[in-house]
Motif scaffolding. Structure first.
Motif, PDB file in Angstrom:
ATOM      1  N   LEU A   1     -60.843 -52.100 -90.478  1.00  0.00           N
ATOM      2  CA  LEU A   1     -60.427 -51.519 -89.197  1.00  0.00           C
ATOM      3  C   LEU A   1     -60.705 -52.434 -88.009  1.00  0.00           C
ATOM      4  N   GLY A   2     -61.416 -53.545 -88.252  1.00  0.00           N
ATOM      5  CA  GLY A   2     -61.700 -54.486 -87.189  1.00  0.00           C
ATOM      6  C   GLY A   2     -63.008 -54.245 -86.444  1.00  0.00           C
TER       7      GLY A   2
ATOM      8  N   SER B   1     -59.335 -44.810 -92.785  1.00  0.00           N
ATOM      9  CA  SER B   1     -59.449 -46.099 -93.473  1.00  0.00           C
ATOM     10  C   SER B   1     -59.223 -45.919 -94.974  1.00  0.00           C
TER      11      SER B   1
ATOM     12  N   ILE C   1     -52.815 -53.666 -94.871  1.00  0.00           N
ATOM     13  CA  ILE C   1     -53.904 -53.662 -93.887  1.00  0.00           C
ATOM     14  C   ILE C   1     -53.379 -53.315 -92.494  1.00  0.00           C
ATOM     15  N   GLU C   2     -52.235 -53.856 -92.129  1.00  0.00           N
ATOM     16  CA  GLU C   2     -51.678 -53.551 -90.806  1.00  0.00           C
ATOM     17  C   GLU C   2     -51.371 -52.062 -90.678  1.00  0.00           C
TER      18      GLU C   2
ATOM     19  N   ARG D   1     -54.567 -50.180 -90.190  1.00  0.00           N
ATOM     20  CA  ARG D   1     -55.066 -50.391 -88.825  1.00  0.00           C
ATOM     21  C   ARG D   1     -54.234 -49.675 -87.768  1.00  0.00           C
TER      22      ARG D   1
END
Length: 201
Positions: A37-38, A83, A159-160, A163
């Motif tokens: 998630l950064g 997530s 992943i994008e 997110r």
């Protein structure tokens, strides 16, 4: 990033409360999710130290939770809602690769976004595995292409979508108008077309 399909070890069970000093596979899973998630940029080492605590507080603040740096039931619930773990990321990448390899990159992200939208929708199962393996949900699962090894682009698209990039505007369905055999799918409101796929709600 691991490419192999991992087993969903204990994903349905409640995770233990994690705090500074905890060391376990659950901490590794926490770090993996926060990294995806950064929120966490440190090493995935299964050790709950200062970087993990800071990432947890940042995540809690971002999602309106009590900012205490402790991963209890409410934080776990929110984390699992927004997530995926390694196993779920592998499933998502396999769907992308099986259903949309060769499509434009935005179309690959869009396929992953449909899976994530279904997880959030009350009309579908509330886990990635539940959505992916729902009977007749994805052609790639039915015809075996799901089991092909995904490439890096498929993982990046997955992943994008995790997110939050959803180029479909909330689509729950997609189909190829050249091969679709269901009359019902044409009754859905279409949101966009990318490559060979039409996306719809």
């Amino acid at each position: 990033m691991a490419i192999g399909l991992l087993l969903p070890a204990g994903q349905a069970e409640a995770a233990p409360v994690l705090r500074w000093g905890s060391e376990s596979g659950d901490v590794w899973d926490l770090q993996f999710r926060l990294n995806l998630l950064g929120f966490y940029q440190g090493k995935l080492d299964g050790k709950f130290g200062s970087q993990t605590a800071a990432a947890v507080r940042w995540f809690q603040s971002h999602y309106g939770l009590s900012v205490d740096g402790i991963v209890g039931p409410r934080t776990w619930r929110m984390l699992k809602k927004v997530s995926v773990n390694q196993y779920e990321l592998d499933l998502l990448a396999r769907v992308v690769y099986g259903e949309a390899r060769g499509e434009p990159y935005v179309g690959q992200v869009a396929v992953a976004a449909v899976v994530m939208n279904r997880v959030q929708s009350p009309l579908f199962p509330n886990t990635v595995a539940g959505v992916v393996f729902q009977p007749r949900a994805f052609t790639a699962v039915d015809d075996g292409q799901f089991w092909l090894t995904p490439n890096r682009t498929a993982y990046r698209a997955a992943i994008e979508a995790v997110r939050g990039w959803d180029p479909t505007g909330g689509a729950l369905y997609y189909f190829n108008p050249q091969t679709a055999t269901s009359d019902w799918i044409w009754t859905r409101k279409q949101t966009m077309k990318v490559g060979k796929h039409v996306f719809a709600v």
